[in-house]
Design a protein around this motif. Sequence first.
Motif, PDB file in Angstrom:
ATOM      1  N   VAL A 259       6.299   7.298   9.652  1.00 31.74           N
ATOM      2  CA  VAL A 259       6.615   5.867   9.586  1.00 31.74           C
ATOM      3  C   VAL A 259       5.868   5.115  10.685  1.00 31.74           C
ATOM      4  N   LEU A 260       5.840   5.676  11.874  1.00 33.83           N
ATOM      5  CA  LEU A 260       5.103   5.035  12.980  1.00 33.83           C
ATOM      6  C   LEU A 260       3.626   4.875  12.642  1.00 33.83           C
ATOM      7  N   ILE A 261       3.021   5.929  12.142  1.00 33.56           N
ATOM      8  CA  ILE A 261       1.589   5.881  11.829  1.00 33.56           C
ATOM      9  C   ILE A 261       1.325   4.917  10.676  1.00 33.56           C
ATOM     10  N   ALA A 262       2.165   4.966   9.642  1.00 28.93           N
ATOM     11  CA  ALA A 262       1.949   4.101   8.477  1.00 28.93           C
ATOM     12  C   ALA A 262       2.074   2.626   8.846  1.00 28.93           C
TER      13      ALA A 262
ATOM     14  N   ALA B 160       1.802 -10.404   6.535  1.00 26.28           N
ATOM     15  CA  ALA B 160       1.460 -11.786   6.879  1.00 26.28           C
ATOM     16  C   ALA B 160       2.377 -12.777   6.169  1.00 26.28           C
ATOM     17  N   THR B 161       2.735 -12.495   4.920  1.00 29.46           N
ATOM     18  CA  THR B 161       3.663 -13.356   4.172  1.00 29.46           C
ATOM     19  C   THR B 161       4.645 -12.490   3.411  1.00 29.46           C
TER      20      THR B 161
ATOM     21  N   PRO C 136       0.836  -1.210   0.000  1.00 30.10           N
ATOM     22  CA  PRO C 136       0.000   0.000   0.000  1.00 30.10           C
ATOM     23  C   PRO C 136       0.871   1.261   0.000  1.00 30.10           C
ATOM     24  N   ARG C 137       0.311   2.329  -0.497  1.00 33.85           N
ATOM     25  CA  ARG C 137       1.053   3.580  -0.706  1.00 33.85           C
ATOM     26  C   ARG C 137       1.788   4.059   0.538  1.00 33.85           C
TER      27      ARG C 137
ATOM     28  N   GLY D 106      -5.066  -1.622   8.579  1.00 33.53           N
ATOM     29  CA  GLY D 106      -5.285  -2.208   7.268  1.00 33.53           C
ATOM     30  C   GLY D 106      -4.041  -2.779   6.613  1.00 33.53           C
ATOM     31  N   HIS D 107      -2.868  -2.511   7.174  1.00 34.67           N
ATOM     32  CA  HIS D 107      -1.633  -2.953   6.544  1.00 34.67           C
ATOM     33  C   HIS D 107      -1.088  -4.248   7.126  1.00 34.67           C
TER      34      HIS D 107
END
Length: 161
Positions: A115-118, A129-130, A6-7, A123-124
Amino acid sequence: MSSLPPRHLCIAGALCIAVGVGAVTEMIAELIEYHAFQKGHVGIVGMFIGYGILIGNASARRWALFFAGAGFVLCAAFGAGMAYYQWRGGGQVRDADRASTLVELILSGACCLYVLIALRRSGHSEWFATVQKDRAAANYLSCVVVAVTAVLQASERVTEW
């Protein structure tokens, strides 16, 4: 077709890679200027952490959270120290070096916070997960970030010399 994260994760990974490339160029500049390394540069790990974010490595996410959190705390502490120094009558921020240090501190803190928030967005989590098998997009983005950062860092160093 290759896949990108994701962006917000692309931007967070690119910021981490840029920190790492900045540390490498600083080391090269020190080697050229002083013929030895003057400082230790922990930021080099940013290249590996940023690439890990781009390919979905959960360990890289944890390290990025740690370093971004520590960076934000340090930026806040140094900013508070500078504000206290100014408040206690340490002088005005007229000196160009102190003013640029303050701007760098604010920008660094803002990047760490981003960076902390992203990385903490709910949703990320599925991206980490893999580990992604197709790494072509991550390789391309990494190369672009390395090239742009190296050119900007080198041009800054050349103007200082």
